[in-house]
Design a protein around this motif. Structure first.
Motif, PDB file in Angstrom:
ATOM      1  N   ARG A   1       0.502  -0.437  -0.295  1.00 31.05           N
ATOM      2  CA  ARG A   1       0.526   0.195  -0.355  1.00 31.05           C
ATOM      3  C   ARG A   1       1.154   0.897   0.270  1.00 31.05           C
ATOM      4  NH1 ARG A   1      -4.726   0.410  -1.655  1.00 31.05           N
ATOM      5  NH2 ARG A   1      -5.801   1.260  -0.180  1.00 31.05           N
ATOM      6  N   MET A   2       0.766   2.747   0.172  1.00 22.27           N
ATOM      7  CA  MET A   2       1.190   3.441  -0.062  1.00 22.27           C
ATOM      8  C   MET A   2       2.028   4.501   0.632  1.00 22.27           C
ATOM      9  SD  MET A   2      -2.135   3.935   0.358  1.00 22.27           S
ATOM     10  CE  MET A   2      -3.369   3.944  -1.640  1.00 22.27           C
ATOM     11  N   TYR A   3       1.463   3.397   2.635  1.00 26.87           N
ATOM     12  CA  TYR A   3       1.455   4.977   3.324  1.00 26.87           C
ATOM     13  C   TYR A   3       3.162   4.994   3.529  1.00 26.87           C
ATOM     14  CZ  TYR A   3      -3.283   3.900   3.444  1.00 26.87           C
ATOM     15  OH  TYR A   3      -4.463   3.660   3.230  1.00 26.87           O
ATOM     16  N   SER A   4       4.077   3.767   3.461  1.00 25.28           N
ATOM     17  CA  SER A   4       5.046   3.865   3.517  1.00 25.28           C
ATOM     18  C   SER A   4       6.116   5.015   3.181  1.00 25.28           C
ATOM     19  CB  SER A   4       6.178   2.177   3.386  1.00 25.28           C
ATOM     20  OG  SER A   4       6.151   1.541   3.518  1.00 25.28           O
ATOM     21  N   LEU A   5       5.442   5.307   1.232  1.00 20.44           N
ATOM     22  CA  LEU A   5       5.563   6.481   0.493  1.00 20.44           C
ATOM     23  C   LEU A   5       4.626   7.240   1.048  1.00 20.44           C
ATOM     24  CD1 LEU A   5       6.450   7.382  -1.843  1.00 20.44           C
ATOM     25  CD2 LEU A   5       4.116   6.837  -3.013  1.00 20.44           C
ATOM     26  N   VAL A   6       3.786   7.732   1.156  1.00 16.15           N
ATOM     27  CA  VAL A   6       3.380   9.025   2.206  1.00 16.15           C
ATOM     28  C   VAL A   6       4.451   9.641   3.706  1.00 16.15           C
ATOM     29  CG1 VAL A   6       1.857   9.870   3.171  1.00 16.15           C
ATOM     30  CG2 VAL A   6       0.993   8.296   1.345  1.00 16.15           C
ATOM     31  N   ALA A   7       5.108   8.292   3.914  1.00 16.13           N
ATOM     32  CA  ALA A   7       5.608   8.727   5.276  1.00 16.13           C
ATOM     33  C   ALA A   7       7.247   9.177   4.394  1.00 16.13           C
ATOM     34  CB  ALA A   7       5.780   7.809   6.521  1.00 16.13           C
ATOM     35  N   LEU A   8       7.612   8.972   3.702  1.00 24.25           N
ATOM     36  CA  LEU A   8       9.258   9.378   2.946  1.00 24.25           C
ATOM     37  C   LEU A   8       8.657  10.693   2.405  1.00 24.25           C
ATOM     38  CD1 LEU A   8      11.934   8.615   2.287  1.00 24.25           C
ATOM     39  CD2 LEU A   8      10.905   7.470  -0.124  1.00 24.25           C
TER      40      LEU A   8
END
Length: 535
Positions: free
Chosen positions: A157-164
């Motif tokens: 999912r996109m949540y690690s990208l959001v944090a980065l």
């Protein structure tokens, strides 16, 4: 006895704050910990990074939807996202990633692991700049061993990208404020636009950050340089959002009107605060609850605490300035998201907090500065990291779905060509992925493709669904073949319709058997019945 002498020191960002005894500045100039502590922390960090590589669970609904959307041709991908309700950046990156590395469970999750490890490096850089070597090491260790970060590093999912992107964007804003350059301005705008194209909670972070920059410019009327830089940073955020997100705006407006989160309800502020803290600790397990408490204490020390001597901490209700901006922006971002969700009756999940989590971890890292004695700081950091790794290890063996169990039962009791029906449709994608090709899949209420979930006007469409019509259509479709019915009660907007479908199937085909029961340990539960064809 005279009180210890308290020195005034300058924080890395130029703000002045109350610090420890006069020995504290000397300590700050040395490496934060000795070799033994550094070695222990290194082992824990390595364990945290290793835990990001994978989990034994199969992909659950949201992950499977990510893969099913991302692997479509680009034109179909955008159409599918219009019905899914998400922005496109993560899916486009996953589209390219799967072409290079395939669509296996570990392969699709590794992209999130890459983003998460990159965030660890960014937080180290942010911590070093904002608080020196101690905060840098603490930020690295905290995020590397965080069960929350580990969980979403192992999810497609996109949540690690959001944090980065949130971490990179905050660092870019700081660069513009402190030493502006064309590269820093462009990076600020790019991160703003890319965040919006990754998750819509970015609106709250960008809105709060822009407001904070405008307040900074207003209060710095006598400091021309700071005022100018704050205005430039806010303009960069607005320009980047407009340029990059503008082309997606028509789709977003359609999604805003027709899609949402019908799977849940808006929780109250107390529930949100408790769940957020619990999930940051890794869940409602003993080590998770202990970690959540320690993170809360360190966060409060970062905001209010300053060391007096080796064993005493002074609390200042006016707050400490060192990490005040991160605490305000991170906290108000989450508050804005929850408030808007509550006002609009939108569902919330703690994974949405990813947009502010890097700032919150930076705040917690600052909490170690409240200990003048580095031995206390080291002990606190080792304890937090050990609890984090213990919580993160649970993720490896936690089943997110019963789909493999359902698929195995279908294969054992059926044959290719049999019909597999799902109610609600949200149970379809992960089970269909787990089954071999050759089965005929249909979802309630429209006999739709089980690979996707159409969230457009979802509640209205489910309310209009007719269990009798659906069940009879499934029976007609399965003439001479077995019917496997995958369902689960309790889903919102369905009322008792899935149960009603089951009753119609049972009346039409005697000899039904339940093959799978829901297991409490699974995140996504399934019930499976088989209605055999007439002999």
């Amino acid at each position: 006895m005279a009180a210890p002498a308290v020195a005034r020191t300058t924080d890395p960002d130029g703000e002045r704050s109350r610090s420890a005894e006069t020995v504290a500045p000397g300590i700050a100039a040395r490496p934060p910990f000795g070799r033994a502590v550094t070695g222990v922390l290194g082992v824990l960090v390595a364990a945290g990074i290793a835990l990001r590589i994978g989990t034994t669970s199969a992909l659950w609904l949201d992950e499977t939807l990510s893969v099913n959307i991302a692997t479509r041709p680009l034109g179909d991908l955008f159409d599918a996202l219009r019905e899914d309700g998400a922005p496109p950046l993560y899916y486009l990156l996953l589209h390219g990633w799967t072409k290079a590395f395939g669509t296996g469970d570990m392969a699709v999750r590794l992209l999130s692991a890459v983003f998460s490890v990159a965030t660890v490096a960014v937080l180290y850089r942010m911590g070093r700049r904002r608080g020196g070597s101690l905060v840098a090491v603490a930020a690295l260790v905290l995020y590397a061993t965080s069960p929350y970060a580990i969980r979403y590093a192992t999810e497609a999912r996109m949540y690690s990208l959001v944090a980065l992107l949130a971490a990179l964007g905050w660092m870019a804003v700081r660069n513009v404020l402190d030493r502006p350059s064309p590269a820093a301005v462009v990076a600020t705008g790019a991160c703003a636009g890319l965040l919006l194209l990754t998750h819509y909670w970015a609106f709250y972070l960008l809105g709060v950050t822009t407001a904070a920059l405008l307040v900074t410019a207003w209060r710095a009327a006598g400091e021309a340089r700071l005022r100018r830089n704050a205005l430039v940073a806010s303009a960069a955020i607005g320009t980047g959002a407009l340029v990059l997100f503008g082309p997606w705006l028509p789709t977003f407006l359609f999604q805003l009107r027709h899609t949402g989160a019908p799977w849940g309800t808006a929780p109250g502020p107390v529930e949100v605060a408790f769940t957020s803290l619990t999930d940051l600790g890794g869940g409602s397990f003993p080590e998770g609850q202990a970690l959540a408490g320690l993170l809360a204490i360190l966060g409060l020390l970062a905001i209010f605490g300053a060391p007096i001597d080796a064993t005493r901490v002074e609390l200042d209700l006016q707050t400490q300035p060192g990490v005040r901006a991160e605490a305000i922006v991170g906290g108000l971002t989450l508050l804005a998201g929850v408030a808007v969700g509550f006002a609009t009756s939108s569902a919330w999940a703690s994974r949405y907090n990813s947009v502010a989590v890097p700032l919150l971890f930076l705040v917690v890292a600052f909490g170690l500065r409240a200990f003048a004695d580095r031995r206390l700081a080291a002990a606190a950091l080792v304890l937090v990291a050990a609890l984090g790794v213990a919580g993160g290890a649970r993720n490896v063996f936690t089943d997110r779905t019963q789909a493999p169990e359902v698929a195995a039962a279908v294969v054992e009791n059926g044959r290719r060509g049999d019909v597999v029906a799902y109610c609600p449709d949200q149970l379809g994608p992960d089970v269909r992925r787990a089954l071999p090709e050759g089965f005929d899949h249909v979802t309630f209420p429209e006999l739709a493709d089980a690979r996707l979930v159409n969230w457009v006007d979802y509640a209205d469409r489910m309310a209009a669904g007719d269990p009798d019509s659906f069940a009879n259509a499934v029976l007609a479709r399965a003439d001479g073949r077995n019917v496997f019915y995958v369902w689960m009660p309790g889903y919102r907007t369905l009322d008792k319709k899935c149960e009603a479908v089951n009753s119609v199937l049972a009346s039409a085909r005697p000899g039904a058997r339940q093959l799978v029961e829901p297991r409490e340990a699974a995140f996504e539960k399934h019930v499976l019945w088989v209605y055999p064809a007439a002999p």
